[in-house]
Design a protein around this motif. Structure first.
Motif, PDB file in Angstrom:
ATOM      1  N   THR A 424       0.836  -1.200   0.000  1.00 49.64           N
ATOM      2  CA  THR A 424       0.000   0.000   0.000  1.00 49.64           C
ATOM      3  C   THR A 424       0.869   1.248   0.000  1.00 49.64           C
ATOM      4  OG1 THR A 424      -1.701  -1.181   1.227  1.00 49.64           O
ATOM      5  CG2 THR A 424      -1.832   1.216   1.231  1.00 49.64           C
ATOM      6  N   GLY A 425       0.500   2.205  -0.810  1.00 49.95           N
ATOM      7  CA  GLY A 425       1.237   3.456  -0.884  1.00 49.95           C
ATOM      8  C   GLY A 425       2.316   3.489  -1.943  1.00 49.95           C
ATOM      9  N   THR A 426       2.508   2.406  -2.683  1.00 47.37           N
ATOM     10  CA  THR A 426       3.534   2.346  -3.723  1.00 47.37           C
ATOM     11  C   THR A 426       3.148   3.221  -4.914  1.00 47.37           C
ATOM     12  OG1 THR A 426       4.122   0.084  -3.110  1.00 47.37           O
ATOM     13  CG2 THR A 426       4.787   0.819  -5.297  1.00 47.37           C
ATOM     14  N   LYS A 427       4.088   4.001  -5.397  1.00 46.26           N
ATOM     15  CA  LYS A 427       3.869   4.736  -6.636  1.00 46.26           C
ATOM     16  C   LYS A 427       4.035   3.783  -7.811  1.00 46.26           C
ATOM     17  CE  LYS A 427       5.301   9.285  -4.943  1.00 46.26           C
ATOM     18  NZ  LYS A 427       6.260  10.417  -5.118  1.00 46.26           N
ATOM     19  N   ILE A 428       3.092   3.851  -8.755  1.00 47.19           N
ATOM     20  CA  ILE A 428       3.138   2.949  -9.899  1.00 47.19           C
ATOM     21  C   ILE A 428       3.146   3.751 -11.194  1.00 47.19           C
ATOM     22  CG2 ILE A 428       2.095   0.991  -8.712  1.00 47.19           C
ATOM     23  CD1 ILE A 428      -0.587   1.752  -9.901  1.00 47.19           C
ATOM     24  N   GLU A 429       3.654   3.119 -12.240  1.00 45.89           N
ATOM     25  CA  GLU A 429       3.735   3.772 -13.543  1.00 45.89           C
ATOM     26  C   GLU A 429       3.495   2.752 -14.645  1.00 45.89           C
ATOM     27  OE1 GLU A 429       7.583   5.518 -13.189  1.00 45.89           O
ATOM     28  OE2 GLU A 429       8.651   3.675 -13.702  1.00 45.89           O
ATOM     29  N   ILE A 430       2.985   3.235 -15.756  1.00 51.50           N
ATOM     30  CA  ILE A 430       2.717   2.363 -16.897  1.00 51.50           C
ATOM     31  C   ILE A 430       3.731   2.663 -17.989  1.00 51.50           C
ATOM     32  CG2 ILE A 430       1.025   3.894 -18.042  1.00 51.50           C
ATOM     33  CD1 ILE A 430      -0.598   1.242 -18.572  1.00 51.50           C
ATOM     34  N   VAL A 431       4.238   1.605 -18.595  1.00 52.72           N
ATOM     35  CA  VAL A 431       5.233   1.716 -19.657  1.00 52.72           C
ATOM     36  C   VAL A 431       4.597   1.209 -20.943  1.00 52.72           C
ATOM     37  CG1 VAL A 431       7.538   1.053 -20.429  1.00 52.72           C
ATOM     38  CG2 VAL A 431       7.052   1.278 -17.973  1.00 52.72           C
ATOM     39  N   ILE A 432       4.566   2.067 -21.958  1.00 50.76           N
ATOM     40  CA  ILE A 432       3.911   1.724 -23.221  1.00 50.76           C
ATOM     41  C   ILE A 432       4.939   1.814 -24.339  1.00 50.76           C
ATOM     42  CG2 ILE A 432       2.016   2.246 -24.784  1.00 50.76           C
ATOM     43  CD1 ILE A 432       0.697   3.779 -22.448  1.00 50.76           C
ATOM     44  N   ASP A 433       5.200   0.688 -24.986  1.00 45.46           N
ATOM     45  CA  ASP A 433       6.093   0.637 -26.141  1.00 45.46           C
ATOM     46  C   ASP A 433       5.247   0.534 -27.404  1.00 45.46           C
ATOM     47  OD1 ASP A 433       9.063   0.289 -25.212  1.00 45.46           O
ATOM     48  OD2 ASP A 433       7.858  -0.949 -23.852  1.00 45.46           O
ATOM     49  N   VAL A 434       5.483   1.434 -28.335  1.00 47.40           N
ATOM     50  CA  VAL A 434       4.681   1.502 -29.561  1.00 47.40           C
ATOM     51  C   VAL A 434       5.578   1.326 -30.778  1.00 47.40           C
ATOM     52  CG1 VAL A 434       3.132   2.915 -30.957  1.00 47.40           C
ATOM     53  CG2 VAL A 434       3.060   3.075 -28.450  1.00 47.40           C
ATOM     54  N   GLU A 435       5.150   0.450 -31.666  1.00 48.71           N
ATOM     55  CA  GLU A 435       5.790   0.315 -32.966  1.00 48.71           C
ATOM     56  C   GLU A 435       4.839   0.903 -34.004  1.00 48.71           C
ATOM     57  OE1 GLU A 435       7.379  -3.071 -36.117  1.00 48.71           O
ATOM     58  OE2 GLU A 435       6.810  -3.657 -34.074  1.00 48.71           O
ATOM     59  N   PRO A 436       5.122   2.086 -34.528  1.00 49.06           N
ATOM     60  CA  PRO A 436       4.206   2.707 -35.492  1.00 49.06           C
ATOM     61  C   PRO A 436       4.072   1.888 -36.772  1.00 49.06           C
ATOM     62  CG  PRO A 436       5.749   4.324 -34.604  1.00 49.06           C
ATOM     63  CD  PRO A 436       6.253   2.963 -34.196  1.00 49.06           C
ATOM     64  N   THR A 437       2.939   2.039 -37.411  1.00 45.77           N
ATOM     65  CA  THR A 437       2.729   1.406 -38.711  1.00 45.77           C
ATOM     66  C   THR A 437       3.511   2.182 -39.776  1.00 45.77           C
ATOM     67  OG1 THR A 437       0.519   0.662 -38.081  1.00 45.77           O
ATOM     68  CG2 THR A 437       0.986   0.796 -40.432  1.00 45.77           C
ATOM     69  N   THR A 438       4.195   1.453 -40.633  1.00 49.98           N
ATOM     70  CA  THR A 438       5.025   2.104 -41.662  1.00 49.98           C
ATOM     71  C   THR A 438       4.543   1.796 -43.078  1.00 49.98           C
ATOM     72  OG1 THR A 438       6.567   0.240 -41.604  1.00 49.98           O
ATOM     73  CG2 THR A 438       7.070   2.143 -40.202  1.00 49.98           C
ATOM     74  N   GLU A 439       3.474   0.998 -43.202  1.00 43.32           N
ATOM     75  CA  GLU A 439       2.937   0.669 -44.522  1.00 43.32           C
ATOM     76  C   GLU A 439       1.469   1.085 -44.597  1.00 43.32           C
ATOM     77  OE1 GLU A 439       3.504  -3.440 -45.329  1.00 43.32           O
ATOM     78  OE2 GLU A 439       5.696  -3.354 -45.189  1.00 43.32           O
ATOM     79  N   ARG A 440       1.047   1.446 -45.763  1.00 41.44           N
ATOM     80  CA  ARG A 440      -0.344   1.840 -45.951  1.00 41.44           C
ATOM     81  C   ARG A 440      -1.255   0.617 -45.815  1.00 41.44           C
ATOM     82  NH1 ARG A 440      -0.893   6.989 -47.768  1.00 41.44           N
ATOM     83  NH2 ARG A 440       1.059   7.992 -48.454  1.00 41.44           N
ATOM     84  N   ASN A 441      -2.426   0.851 -45.249  1.00 43.20           N
ATOM     85  CA  ASN A 441      -3.391  -0.236 -45.130  1.00 43.20           C
ATOM     86  C   ASN A 441      -4.143  -0.422 -46.444  1.00 43.20           C
ATOM     87  OD1 ASN A 441      -5.417   1.798 -45.131  1.00 43.20           O
ATOM     88  ND2 ASN A 441      -5.360   1.942 -42.895  1.00 43.20           N
ATOM     89  N   SER A 442      -5.109  -1.317 -46.479  1.00 45.54           N
ATOM     90  CA  SER A 442      -5.772  -1.628 -47.748  1.00 45.54           C
ATOM     91  C   SER A 442      -6.651  -0.499 -48.255  1.00 45.54           C
ATOM     92  CB  SER A 442      -6.599  -2.912 -47.613  1.00 45.54           C
ATOM     93  OG  SER A 442      -7.676  -2.722 -46.726  1.00 45.54           O
ATOM     94  N   ALA A 443      -6.900   0.512 -47.409  1.00 43.05           N
ATOM     95  CA  ALA A 443      -7.622   1.703 -47.857  1.00 43.05           C
ATOM     96  C   ALA A 443      -6.671   2.753 -48.414  1.00 43.05           C
ATOM     97  CB  ALA A 443      -8.428   2.290 -46.708  1.00 43.05           C
ATOM     98  N   GLY A 444      -5.373   2.446 -48.463  1.00 50.93           N
ATOM     99  CA  GLY A 444      -4.387   3.388 -48.979  1.00 50.93           C
ATOM    100  C   GLY A 444      -3.968   4.447 -47.979  1.00 50.93           C
ATOM    101  N   ILE A 445      -4.305   4.235 -46.701  1.00 49.49           N
ATOM    102  CA  ILE A 445      -3.993   5.205 -45.640  1.00 49.49           C
ATOM    103  C   ILE A 445      -2.781   4.725 -44.856  1.00 49.49           C
ATOM    104  CG2 ILE A 445      -4.852   6.239 -43.493  1.00 49.49           C
ATOM    105  CD1 ILE A 445      -7.695   5.860 -44.651  1.00 49.49           C
ATOM    106  N   LEU A 446      -1.859   5.641 -44.579  1.00 47.58           N
ATOM    107  CA  LEU A 446      -0.767   5.341 -43.658  1.00 47.58           C
ATOM    108  C   LEU A 446      -1.234   5.749 -42.263  1.00 47.58           C
ATOM    109  CD1 LEU A 446       2.124   4.403 -43.115  1.00 47.58           C
ATOM    110  CD2 LEU A 446       2.882   6.766 -43.526  1.00 47.58           C
TER     111      LEU A 446
END
Length: 555
Positions: A424-446
């Motif tokens: 109880t009382g511990t400070k907590i943090e969230i770590v988020i690692d993101v790999e962005p998309t580098t290719e267009r999807n089938s709708a032609g959107i990056l």
């Protein structure tokens, strides 16, 4: 969204009142130091704390082929497209029907699936079922491969299916509501018994498109999981049919997910009008912060979300349903009677013009990413049961890893579906690692991720009112703009406060194109997904991601 449970007697309130009598007794969550034993404590899946130690597989758990009365593609066509769009595991969940159960559909499908496993060793193929849950909507039944899968699926279909047994919608204000809920509970319990007895290696159930008709009441959701929390593990956070607003047969009523309905005599009366619409493509139960999903999580329930294609008819596809035989005993056209006689639909026929359809190919738009210990059928189901999953639309990001940790002891971590145990009382943090998309999807959107939102809730114990659908202590605690972080992988670390009570943390993000104040107010969610205007739901222009929660247990 109302902050109270409305009064009044109807088919749904009657059903909810009966729920406790036909399920195991409810008790407080066991995640707090002063809490009682939980009624929904499940078998512990494989323990994993580091998401980088997992194999992240794209799993589409809800797909239909010619062995469903309302779909049209051969399994080989579907599997070709699934592999084209990077799917690693897929489940054929054909609709319950006479043609499936009694005219050989379940067995013929099994033979094709077994052949596919041999021909495509890199693709995990499951056989399952789309269950018409008695008194409610549909559900996905997933079974690990084994010699008795078809036997179990067929027995379950014939014995517990709401459509085959005429338990689809109880008559208002009658005892049918409680009786038919009992059939659903018995079916889930029976599947659990087959698993425990070793008849099948594993089996899971998820509710499908829970808000589409408004007939999956909060009490039913709780009753299904209480029947066997090792088997019933959650619901579709976002439905299939995402292209219903972008199709050859789109009308001025069309909505993403085919969420085009309104309250009926069979609906739970507490659902607001907005519950019948998708929000950013996601089901209302998932999309509302502090809403139904959070109400379940705040009990300490391990309740997970997924997304999938629910493939039936691909939008703008140039094939039509094949031709059934003609003559004595056959109807004219693609009727249910013809399907039930043949046990499948004929292979589709090419045409010169696009046909109607609300769906996108498996993996093309909706993706559930499952963190499995290895690439096997049982490891995938183990990961789903553990909640090691995140979902995205439109290939919003290429990869995501999330851990929760103690700020002063970064070796003490937990990942999606897991539990971080701290003093109880511990400070907590969230770590988020993101790999962005580098290719267009089938709708032609990056795709480009614009923001990440951190949502935190408290565990308050089992709800005294089984129809509760509000978690008043859950809210967005951090809005982080990441629109300038594209191209290269990046990591962000976000403090999420002090662990003074048991709770959970989850993450949401989007392309930032459509958002507004959430139904519970700006202090709860200032950047919420929104419904779209009828006929204007281009799914590619409003994409989101959601993770399953990480729990916090204080001591």
């Amino acid at each position: 969204m109302p902050s109270h449970t409305p009064s009044g007697f109807s088919r749904r309130t009657f059903l909810a009142a009966a729920a406790a009598a036909v399920t195991t007794a409810s008790a407080a969550s066991s995640f707090g130091p002063a809490a009682a034993a939980s009624a929904v404590a499940a078998t512990t899946p494989t323990a994993v704390t580091d998401p980088k130690a997992l194999r992240w597989l794209v799993f589409d758990h809800h797909v239909h082929s010619v062995y469903s009365h309302d779909a049209k593609y051969a399994m080989t066509t579907i599997l070709d497209q699934a592999q084209r769009f990077g799917v690693d595991a897929i489940a054929f969940t054909e609709h319950s029907n006479v043609g499936h159960a009694n005219v050989g559909g379940v067995f013929n499908a099994a033979r094709e699936i077994e052949a596919a496993r041999t021909a495509r060793p890199d693709l995990l193929v499951f056989q399952g079922l789309e269950w018409y849950i008695p008194a409610a909507e549909h559900g996905t039944v997933l079974v690990a491969p084994g010699p008795r899968v078809t036997e179990v699926l067929r027995h379950f279909e014939l014995t517990y299916d709401g459509k085959l047994n005429q338990w689809e919608k109880p008559r208002p204000n009658t005892s049918d509501a409680a009786d038919w809920l009992q059939h659903a509970v018995d079916g889930i319990s029976w599947l659990g018994q087959q698993r425990k007895a070793g008849v099948v290696d594993d089996v899971l159930v998820l509710a499908n498109h829970p808000s589409r008709l408004g007939i999956d009441s909060p009490g039913e959701l709780r009753a299904w999981q209480d029947a066997d929390p090792d088997v019933f593990v959650g619901f579709e956070g976002a439905p299939g049919a995402q292209a219903s607003g972008l199709a050859a047969n789109t009308t001025d009523r069309s909505q993403r997910g085919e969420y085009e309905n309104s309250r009926s005599d069979y609906s739970f009366p507490g659902f607001p009008t907005s519950a019948y619409r998708a929000h950013g493509g996601f089901d209302w139960m998932t999309a509302v912060v502090g809403g139904m999903w959070d109400a379940l999580l705040s009990e300490g329930r391990r309740w997970w979300i997924t997304t999938n294609s629910d493939l039936h008819l691909k939008n703008f596809d140039n094939t039509r349903v094949g031709d059934f035989p003609t003559g004595s005993g056959w109807d004219n056209g693609a009727t249910l009677a013809n399907f039930n006689r043949a046990g499948r639909r004929p292979d589709p026929v090419s045409t010169a013009s696009p046909q109607g359809g609300s769906d996108l190919w498996p993996g093309e738009f909706s993706r559930t990413h499952v963190g499995a210990a290895d690439k096997t059928h049982t490891a995938v189901l183990d990961a789903v049961r553990a909640g090691r999953m995140w979902v995205d639309h439109g290939h919003l990001v290429a990869g995501l890893a999330v851990t929760l940790r103690a700020a002063d002891d970064t070796a003490n971590t937990a990942t999606l579906g897991g539990t971080l145990r701290v003093p109880t009382g511990t400070k907590i943090e969230i770590v988020i690692d993101v790999e962005p998309t580098t290719e267009r999807n089938s709708a032609g959107i990056l795709p480009r991720l614009a923001h990440l939102d951190v949502i935190r809730g408290e565990i308050t114990g089992a709800a005294s009112d089984r129809d509760t659908m509000v978690a008043p202590r859950t809210r967005v605690i951090e809005l982080r703009d990441v629109s300038d972080r594209s191209g290269s992988a990046f990591q962000i670390v976000i403090p999420v406060g002090t662990a003074d009570v048991d709770g959970y943390v989850r993450v949401r993000g989007s392309d930032g194109k459509v958002h507004g104040t959430g139904p519970r107010g700006a202090d709860v969610d200032p950047r919420a997904p929104q419904p779209h205007a009828a006929g204007q739901g281009n799914p590619w222009l409003d994409t989101w991601l959601y993770t399953n929660p990480i729990f916090v247990s204080v001591r």
